[in-house]
Design a protein around this motif. Structure first.
Motif, PDB file in Angstrom:
ATOM      1  N   GLU A  58      -5.770   8.417  -5.010  1.00 44.49           N
ATOM      2  CA  GLU A  58      -6.678   8.625  -3.887  1.00 44.49           C
ATOM      3  C   GLU A  58      -5.904   8.752  -2.577  1.00 44.49           C
ATOM      4  OE1 GLU A  58     -10.476   6.521  -4.392  1.00 44.49           O
ATOM      5  OE2 GLU A  58     -10.149   5.886  -2.313  1.00 44.49           O
ATOM      6  N   ALA A  59      -4.846   7.961  -2.434  1.00 40.51           N
ATOM      7  CA  ALA A  59      -4.001   8.066  -1.235  1.00 40.51           C
ATOM      8  C   ALA A  59      -3.391   9.467  -1.134  1.00 40.51           C
ATOM      9  CB  ALA A  59      -2.907   7.003  -1.265  1.00 40.51           C
TER      10      ALA A  59
ATOM     11  N   SER B  84      -2.329   0.126  -8.317  1.00 38.27           N
ATOM     12  CA  SER B  84      -3.356   0.846  -9.064  1.00 38.27           C
ATOM     13  C   SER B  84      -3.086   2.349  -8.985  1.00 38.27           C
ATOM     14  CB  SER B  84      -4.724   0.536  -8.461  1.00 38.27           C
ATOM     15  OG  SER B  84      -5.603   1.621  -8.676  1.00 38.27           O
TER      16      SER B  84
ATOM     17  N   GLU C  31      -5.058   4.724  -9.764  1.00 34.90           N
ATOM     18  CA  GLU C  31      -6.241   5.388  -9.199  1.00 34.90           C
ATOM     19  C   GLU C  31      -6.192   5.352  -7.670  1.00 34.90           C
ATOM     20  OE1 GLU C  31      -6.375   3.342 -11.750  1.00 34.90           O
ATOM     21  OE2 GLU C  31      -7.325   4.502 -13.349  1.00 34.90           O
ATOM     22  N   ALA C  32      -5.833   4.174  -7.133  1.00 33.69           N
ATOM     23  CA  ALA C  32      -5.776   4.040  -5.677  1.00 33.69           C
ATOM     24  C   ALA C  32      -4.657   4.917  -5.103  1.00 33.69           C
ATOM     25  CB  ALA C  32      -5.547   2.583  -5.299  1.00 33.69           C
TER      26      ALA C  32
ATOM     27  N   GLY D  16       0.824  -1.203   0.000  1.00 40.93           N
ATOM     28  CA  GLY D  16       0.000   0.000   0.000  1.00 40.93           C
ATOM     29  C   GLY D  16       0.855   1.248   0.000  1.00 40.93           C
TER      30      GLY D  16
ATOM     31  N   VAL E  34      -1.823   3.513   3.640  1.00 39.36           N
ATOM     32  CA  VAL E  34      -3.153   3.511   3.045  1.00 39.36           C
ATOM     33  C   VAL E  34      -3.251   2.274   2.161  1.00 39.36           C
ATOM     34  CG1 VAL E  34      -4.819   4.784   1.641  1.00 39.36           C
ATOM     35  CG2 VAL E  34      -3.138   6.043   3.004  1.00 39.36           C
ATOM     36  N   ASP E  35      -3.968   1.270   2.660  1.00 36.44           N
ATOM     37  CA  ASP E  35      -4.142   0.046   1.875  1.00 36.44           C
ATOM     38  C   ASP E  35      -5.359   0.213   0.977  1.00 36.44           C
ATOM     39  OD1 ASP E  35      -1.999  -0.998   3.272  1.00 36.44           O
ATOM     40  OD2 ASP E  35      -3.283  -1.798   4.859  1.00 36.44           O
ATOM     41  N   ASP E  36      -5.385  -0.523  -0.102  1.00 31.34           N
ATOM     42  CA  ASP E  36      -6.489  -0.386  -1.054  1.00 31.34           C
ATOM     43  C   ASP E  36      -6.587  -1.682  -1.849  1.00 31.34           C
ATOM     44  OD1 ASP E  36      -7.984   0.389  -3.487  1.00 31.34           O
ATOM     45  OD2 ASP E  36      -7.790   2.417  -2.661  1.00 31.34           O
ATOM     46  N   SER E  37      -7.800  -2.236  -1.916  1.00 32.54           N
ATOM     47  CA  SER E  37      -7.951  -3.548  -2.577  1.00 32.54           C
ATOM     48  C   SER E  37      -7.744  -3.453  -4.090  1.00 32.54           C
ATOM     49  CB  SER E  37      -9.329  -4.126  -2.272  1.00 32.54           C
ATOM     50  OG  SER E  37     -10.312  -3.217  -2.711  1.00 32.54           O
ATOM     51  N   ARG E  38      -7.619  -2.232  -4.618  1.00 37.38           N
ATOM     52  CA  ARG E  38      -7.344  -2.120  -6.060  1.00 37.38           C
ATOM     53  C   ARG E  38      -5.895  -2.464  -6.411  1.00 37.38           C
ATOM     54  NH1 ARG E  38     -10.046   3.720  -6.819  1.00 37.38           N
ATOM     55  NH2 ARG E  38      -9.371   3.825  -4.647  1.00 37.38           N
ATOM     56  N   HIS E  39      -5.006  -2.507  -5.405  1.00 37.36           N
ATOM     57  CA  HIS E  39      -3.655  -3.022  -5.663  1.00 37.36           C
ATOM     58  C   HIS E  39      -3.770  -4.545  -5.677  1.00 37.36           C
ATOM     59  CE1 HIS E  39      -2.389   1.009  -4.815  1.00 37.36           C
ATOM     60  NE2 HIS E  39      -2.532   0.919  -3.506  1.00 37.36           N
TER      61      HIS E  39
END
Ligand SMILES: [Zn+2]
Lengths: 343, 90
Positions: free
Chosen positions: A245-246, A239, A241-242, A196, A224-229
């Protein structure tokens, strides 16, 4: 800034079947972009260690090869002389490796696949410096110091430092919550990779921390973790986009932070748990891979970036992954000591 | 008619490699596309392209690589430039 480079050399990178200059090279190409990268790294190291001013008026760069056997380079001394307000500051760094070495490793893989080199054959990667009256110009990127804000640790929410040795010229402090999360996520993802964005900043204290010589401290405060990675075994696709957003989240926190870097994991086999002890463990150790370098060169091209990797480390006690933090030190990413803090 | 002077600032995600370009002055014009501006940034900053797909984001939103700079909203002047890239273990 007025930049001047003093050199009497043209730089070449070659891969050869012999360790000397006999025979034809497998390839021979300019290494000026690789040398420019070392200059960039030396400048950033000079600024972070406060040996160079952040905004010099002039910069004189001298490149001096140390010979293995002229023209084969054993080390390249990069000396930067920065002038500001009538004062001159000098910083010198010796590089014994650089991007030419990683380029050779990538090419070797292709040569082996194509049968140009067989599996047992070694090849020798070298940097050459050829004396010339008119050296080809080294094209430099703009040499900019990273943004550093004058701030004290308390103002950044650092309540307590957990003991740990720091590098005198490159102190790095990491929120312990972030460290625990990275290790937990590494174990949860098992042999898959995960990761992340990491938020943080560079600050300049009023005085250096004990055991250090620079007031500039690199803080990593939150992940900042994100399931899009999307991670799988041996790879993690970030990602954009993710990550964008971070960056928005970093702005919203209002602490002057940016996405300093990303962390990722190199896998952990819970069913085994002996990943730190077993030399035949098929999982990669927590060190940057060639692909990780590509990520650094594109996503975080600044030489002030860090690369934290969670995973196994051979010889480390215990049945848990470790978080190793890497920084640019002499042409490559090197593991550095860091201290955790409580917020 | 006087066209407003415009500039864009492009940077990497950590905002450490920043480049400001005044349109019509620094090699980019209002007729250049977002994709061309990204290439300009990579070239000026000596960032390797690595054959990856690159995008520019403004205020968290992806910009259309084919859009012309002259057609962007005035507020879309601070970009973050990013590739689609993977970390690896090998
Ligand atoms: Zn990796």
């Amino acid at each position: 800034m007025n930049v001047e480079i003093n050199t009497e050399f043209d730089f070449l990178q070659e891969l050869r079947r012999e360790s000397d200059l006999s025979g034809l090279p497998l390839y021979s190409e300019s290494a000026h972009a690789e040398v420019a990268e070392l200059i960039d790294e030396a400048f950033v190291s000079g600024v972070l260690s406060e040996r160079l001013p952040t905004e010099p008026e002039s910069l004189k760069i001298t490149l001096a090869p140390q010979w293995l056997n002229e023209p084969i380079v054993a080390g390249l001394d990069v000396t930067l002389r920065a002038g500001v307000n009538g004062h001159s500051h000098e910083y010198r760094q010796r590089f014994i490796t650089g991007r030419w070495y990683r380029e050779a490793q990538i090419r070797m893989l292709t040569y082996r696949d194509d049968g140009v080199l067989d599996d047992q054959q070694t090849a020798y990667c070298m940097l050459l410096a050829l004396r010339t009256e008119r050296p080809a110009p080294v094209r430099l990127p703009p040499l900019n110091a990273p943004p550093i804000v004058d701030q004290e640790l308390e103002a950044c929410g650092v309540r307590q430092l957990v003991a740990g040795p720091l590098l005198p010229d490159r102190p790095v402090l990491i929120n312990r919550q972030l460290v625990d999360d990275a290790i937990r996520r590494c174990m949860e993802a098992d042999t898959n990779e995960t990761g992340g964005a990491l938020l943080g900043k560079l600050i300049r204290l009023q005085a250096p921390l004990p055991g250090t010589r620079t007031r500039v401290v690199n803080l990593l405060s939150a992940s900042v973790d994100d399931s899009r990675h999307v991670g799988q075994a041996l790879s993690l696709a970030f990602s954009p986009e993710a990550l964008a957003e971070a960056a928005q989240i970093a702005d919203l926190r209002g602490l002057g932070e940016t996405v300093q870097t990303v962390y990722h994991t190199h896998g952990w086999k819970n069913a085994c748990g002996n990943c730190n002890q077993s030399p035949d463990c098929p999982l990669a150790e927590a060190v940057p891979s060639l692909q990780d370098y590509q990520l650094l060169e594109t996503l975080f091209p600044s030489k002030s970036t860090l690369m934290p990797i969670a995973g196994r480390k051979l010889g480390e006690p215990g049945r848990r992954p470790v978080l190793q933090v890497h920084a640019w030190r002499g042409g490559q990413m090197t593991p550095i000591p860091w201290a955790a803090y409580l917020d | 008619m006087v066209a407003a002077t415009r500039s864009i600032t492009m940077s990497d995600l950590s905002r450490q490699k920043r480049l400001r370009a005044d349109l019509g002055v620094d090699g980019l014009t209002r007729r250049h596309t977002v994709g061309q501006a990204v290439e300009h940034y990579l070239d000026r900053m000596s960032i390797r392209n690595h054959g990856l797909r690159w995008t520019a984001f403004s205020r968290g939103v992806k910009l259309d690589n084919k859009a012309e700079l002259g057609d962007l909203a005035d507020t879309d002047s601070e970009w973050t430039v990013m590739p689609e890239v993977s970390a690896g273990g090998i």
